[in-house]
Scaffold this active site. Structure first.
Site, PDB file in Angstrom:
ATOM      1  CE  LYS C  76      42.618  38.647  45.324  1.00 31.29           C
ATOM      2  NZ  LYS C  76      42.009  39.973  45.473  1.00 31.29           N
ATOM      3  CB  SER C 151      43.323  42.386  42.645  1.00 23.11           C
ATOM      4  OG  SER C 151      42.633  42.173  43.871  1.00 23.11           O
ATOM      5  CB  SER C 175      39.936  43.675  44.308  1.00 23.79           C
ATOM      6  OG  SER C 175      40.998  44.494  43.871  1.00 23.79           O
TER       7      SER C 175
END
Lengths: 95, 478, 482
Positions: C76, C151, C175
């Site tokens: 990420k 997210s 998330s």
């Protein structure tokens, strides 16, 4: 608690955020809605409840006083938008 | 109307750790800009603080020395404000739960009386970087070497009533932090800085007047001046029937005036909240005991010991113990020469005068404690007189060698040979018959005239006691 | 071979079925082919990946390979990667080449992992649909008109869309778990303090925790085993040994006491989702578990408390983006104030600015007690609810999200609706507990996620439970378009 456009402007100043008039209006309405959700918690009785800052309540670990970092100025200054003579530059600050 | 001054001081002490409060960067003074500003110090994304244990120990040590409550659980908070020398956009400090709670400091005033000043609290926080405004025409340069250096902010109660008291408090504080070894106390490098909250009120009034905060006063001399001009300014305003504005002011040493800091005009809302990247510091009794065991003998106790052990006056003992290194120097001299009174006189007198003149700390004294003791030993064994010693000392300061080598090189050895002194005395009596008659007629003050002549003739080397004895016997013997 | 997970690839690399360079190249080809559409990656690092893969093959040839040697993964874009842009989904950091590795990145690197690139995400992890990214929205591989969740939407879409076998992710309010639910993946958010936050760009420091998005619980066990552990660089990292998660995967579930919170099966939960979750719970009963209804009395207030605490912490965490030392600076600032305001005004997107303002407001003079302190008290009540529940049950289960993936754009105009997305997941972050979401059914061709919450540091049990479920069911094997 109700929030006004003036509050929005004050917050934006504290947070150093430039907002267009449209953004300010949008912020006013969305923050108003969010505060309504937030205000739900005002109905809970929390008398005598100790605030919880960390989910895992432990003690701070202490580090030995040893210099472990080396000079990386050349690498790190390269990340900055404006530097000269080893200094970060910002528009002139008036005291 | 008679006015009373009310002063509270916030003293920022740079703690003498090797590394920063929350990172492993060096705190060394004077490095090239930004060479001691690393990942965390620059607040790079993803970096986190790890607390320097030494800084906590130092704070606790200070707390114990001022008899303060030690917070068993102290908490770091974020103080939010934007300024280029504050890289994270917040300063990590302690608001509600400082490491050191209420304590006190006893100060000694010029007339010798003492006064106890309350200490409200002392908390750990990070120092900011430096803004260099003069280096570039349209820009400010930022050096973050200092950012993150550990500070102990010590807040006093508003119990100081004059600029002189404020200076006495600061001097005592300075003495204490150096004694404790928690700071080098070097004010020229900003190791101890002070903000003064100053207000005035009509004498007898219980309520405090509106205060102004004078920022960043960095020497004892300026503290007194800055407070005095600020007090005068406030009294002028009040006597004009106006009101003092609560604001932050800066002292301008060149103009000897304080002026409003425009950049701090907008009331700040610091939005303190507990620092989530750090957990509470838990200080247990074992930790406190461990630190207590490292406490050195503090100035007040040392002064008392000096009075008893060395039979010094209270005044001398206080002067000698004000400063840790002076006291240490004195004790080294006494240990080597065994005469406390003479050692005290020399350390407080000629040595201190010479250091003051050269603006040197005693640690950089041109005459070492051993060298000074060597010279005093020569006074004690009558090799030189106290008067000649002054000449020897000047030569030692000038780097001409040890007392012994200077005495030898300059032939300053005292004449203690009675025969040699008698010869001089005889000659003088023979050539100054008029004065001899005056003396014998009862004019005793002429005696000094003879002493002077003998001294002159012996080039100061004749032992003064012997001169007295011999002169007296020869003048009275008809 | 692209629908494989870490364990499959590890086995294939051992047997010599293919090399690390071959599997890495296969994924790079896949990324080149599909990323344009999915937008799962912000940055792809092919040269570096192939070099790492070649090095891994050499390590293997020399007989020193570990289980992760040569396995390609994605990070990420919230994790700092030395020499590689680390944008956090923001214009603010569009030009930021991290000068160091996050601990998570370093640990995986040391274990021999190959990094394919950096995945898309909501800007500064603020969002539940991956639509706040400066780099544009990510598409859900199951249906490209839908969001992947957020997210960690880029990581979820990349794994689900077979652009990589596994990815790192972070979870502040849901998330990891919500995108896992929307994309049919296994997503674990460990206990707060289990995985180091050093080098993980902060959103809300007391809530942020790194975890994984994988195909299976077994993969999660392998990957988390490498990522977890004490890190002296993170003061909130917990100094506890990391158990061997893989060794405990096959423990029978007989006698397991499952609690189901009444509040998570109430109004708002889509009935068709509830049916799937109830069916999954029945599956656990078949595996020997008992189910008991419990109450998390204050869970209703978790969104309220969260939207004070998270923005408050974020408002300070994001103050460092000031245009001085790194990141975006506006053009030609006239003075310092102008530089701050325009750099931040232009560098941050609307959602980030909104949250900074909420946080600033909640902390400002006169509101601190009513908002921030109140929220922290509520936080304790929420935690206490869990503590109490865990005296009666071993784990808590329920839906991860009230519904399946929703259409792109459906909630972008309504922040409150977006915030309510995390209604079942947020309390877990407030309490700091470990939580996992696993595929547990399908509704109209879209995955449904089951959330399992455990006691502090009970990751091994969560992975064990998830693995046993996956041995008994096939939901986790479904892939988009299959």
């Amino acid at each position: 608690m109700a929030i006004t456009l003036e509050d929005v402007e004050n917050i934006a100043h504290l947070a150093r955020l430039q907002l267009s008039p449209t953004e300010k209006q949008e912020a006013l309405s969305s923050i108003t809605n969010i505060l309504q959700v937030i205000d739900q918690m005002q109905s809970i009785n929390t008398t005598g409840v100790e605030p919880l800052a960390h989910a895992y309540e432990a003690a701070q670990r202490l580090r030995d006083d040893v210099v472990t970092e080396k000079d990386q100025r050349i690498t790190l200054l390269a990340l900055a938008p404006s530097t000269q003579r080893g200094l970060f530059l910002v528009p002139k600050v008036l005291e | 109307m008679e006015w009373e001054t009310v002063i509270g001081l916030e003293v920022h002490v740079q703690l003498a750790t090797a590394s920063k409060l929350f990172s492993g960067s060096s705190t060394r003074f004077g490095a090239e800009p930004n060479t001691q500003a690393n990942l965390f110090d620059l607040a790079l994304p993803g970096t986190l603080p790890v607390l320097n244990g030494k800084a906590v120990e130092m704070a606790v040590k200070f707390g114990l020395a001022v008899g303060a409550e030690i917070g068993h659980k102290s908490v770091f908070d974020r103080k939010n404000y934007f300024y280029p020398d504050s890289p994270k956009g917040y300063q990590t400090s302690q608001l509600e739960f400082p490491t050191v709670g209420k304590g006190s400091l006893t100060i000694t005033l010029d007339d010798g009386t003492t006064k106890v000043i309350g200490i409200t609290r002392a908390h750990l926080e990070e120092d900011a970087g430096k803004s260099l405004h003069e280096e570039f025409p349209t820009e400010t340069g930022i050096d973050l070497n200092r950012a993150g250096t550990p500070l102990l902010e010590i807040v006093s109660e508003p119990e100081l009533r004059s600029a002189k008291e404020a200076v006495a408090y600061l001097k005592k504080m300075h003495s204490l932090i150096v004694y404790l070894g928690i700071s080098d106390g070097d004010m020229s490098q900003g190791s101890m800085r002070c903000d003064a909250n100053v207000s005035v009120r009509p004498k007898g009034e219980a309520k405090f007047g509106t205060r102004a905060e004078i920022k960043n006063i960095n020497s004892f001399r300026f503290v007194e001046k800055a407070i005095n001009v600020e007090v005068a300014r406030q009294i002028d305003i009040l006597e004009d029937g106006s009101k003092v504005k609560q604001e932050t002011r800066l002292y301008d040493a060149d103009k000897n005036e304080t002026r409003s800091m425009r950049s701090k005009e907008v009331a700040n809302d610091y939005r303190y909240f507990p620092e989530p990247d750090l957990l509470p510091i838990v200080i247990d009794d074992a930790f406190i005991s461990k630190i207590r065991a490292t406490l050195p003998e503090l100035p007040d106790v040392k002064a008392l010991r000096f009075q008893i052990q060395y039979e010094l006056s209270a005044y001398d003992a206080t002067v000698l113990t004000n400063e840790f290194h002076t006291a240490a120097f004195f004790e080294e001299v006494v240990a080597a020469c065994q005469d406390a009174k003479l050692s005290a006189n020399w350390v407080m007198g000629d040595l201190q005068a010479c250091l003051n003149k050269a603006e040197l700390s005693i640690q950089r004294s041109p005459v070492s404690s051993t060298a000074l003791a060597g010279m005093i030993s020569r006074i004690l064994d009558n090799t030189i007189s106290s008067k000649i010693a002054k000449t020897v000392f000047v030569a030692m300061v000038a780097g001409e060698g040890s007392a012994d080598s200077i005495i030898a090189a300059k032939g300053l050895k005292q004449i203690t040979d009675t025969g040699a002194i008698e010869l001089i005395v005889d000659a003088i009596i023979a050539t100054n018959t008029k004065q001899v008659e005056q003396y014998r007629a009862g004019e005793e003050k002429v005696f000094a005239f003879f002493v002077g002549l003998v001294m002159k003739e012996s080039r100061g080397k004749a032992n003064p006691n012997q001169i007295n004895l011999i002169l007296k016997s020869k003048l009275t013997a008809k | 071979m692209l629908n494989q997970g870490i364990a499959d690839i590890a086995r294939a690399l051992v047997s010599g079925e293919y090399s690390s360079v071959e599997i890495t190249q296969a994924y790079l080809d896949q990324i080149a082919l599909h990323n344009g559409e999915l937008n799962a990656f912000i940055t792809v690092t092919p040269e570096q990946a192939l070099a790492q893969a070649a090095a891994a093959d050499q390590v293997r040839a020399s007989g020193n390979a570990g289980v992760f040697t040569g396995v390609p993964i994605a990070h990420k874009d919230i994790f700092c990667t030395a020499g590689v842009r680390t944008s956090c989904g923001s214009r603010m950091l569009d030009n930021f080449i991290a000068p160091y590795n996050a601990t998570v990145v370093e640990k995986l690197l040391n274990a021999g992992a190959v990094m394919l690139g950096k995945t898309n995400m909501d800007e500064f992890a603020m969002g539940s649909s991956n639509e706040t990214s400066y780099y544009g929205p990510v598409k859900n591989p199951w249906n490209r008109t839908l969001v992947p969740g957020g997210s960690s939407g880029g990581s979820a879409a990349a794994v689900s869309g077979q652009l990589c076998p596994a990815a790192t992710a972070t979870d502040t309010g849901g998330s990891i778990r919500q995108p896992a639910s929307f994309c049919g993946l296994t997503g674990i958010k460990p206990t707060y303090g289990r995985v180091s936050r050093w080098g993980m760009i902060a959103f809300a420091s007391s809530l942020d925790q790194a975890g994984t998005l994988t195909r299976t619980a077994e993969d999660a066990a392998i990957m988390l085993g490498i990522m977890a552990g004490f890190d002296p660089k993170d003061s909130t990292s917990v100094d506890l040994p990391v158990p061997d998660y893989c060794a405990q995967l096959n423990k029978p579930l007989h006698g397991l006491r499952i609690g189901i919170p009444r509040q998570h099966f109430a109004q708002g939960l889509k009935p068709e989702v509830e049916i799937q979750i109830r069916a999954a719970l029945h599956e656990f009963e078949k595996l020997g578990a008992t189910i008991k209804e419990i109450s998390l009395d204050n869970s209703h207030y978790s969104v309220a408390a969260y939207y004070v605490i998270a923005p408050a912490e974020a408002s300070a965490n994001l103050s460092r983006y000031d245009g001085v030392r790194f990141g975006y600076r506006c053009a030609k600032p006239v003075d310092l104030e102008d530089m701050y305001k325009r750099s931040r005004g232009e560098g941050f997107g609307a959602e980030v600015k909104r949250r900074i303002m909420i946080g600033t407001y909640a902390l400002s003079a006169g509101y601190y007690d009513a908002y921030y302190i109140k929220a922290q008290k509520v936080r304790r009540l929420i935690k206490d609810d869990f503590v109490h529940a865990f005296t009666e049950v071993d784990v808590i289960m329920g839906p991860t999200s009230p519904h399946t993936a929703f259409p792109l754009g459906a909630k972008t105009k309504d922040p409150v609706a977006m915030y309510l997305e995390d209604i079942y997941t947020i309390a877990v972050n407030l309490a700091g507990l470990p939580g996992i979401s696993i595929p547990a059914g399908m509704v109209n061709g879209l995955p449904v996620g089951l959330q399992i919450v455990g006691r502090d540091f009970d990751e091994a049990k969560l992975l064990n439970i998830a693995h046993m479920f996956q041995q008994a069911t096939a939901w986790h094997l479904l892939t988009p378009g299959a």
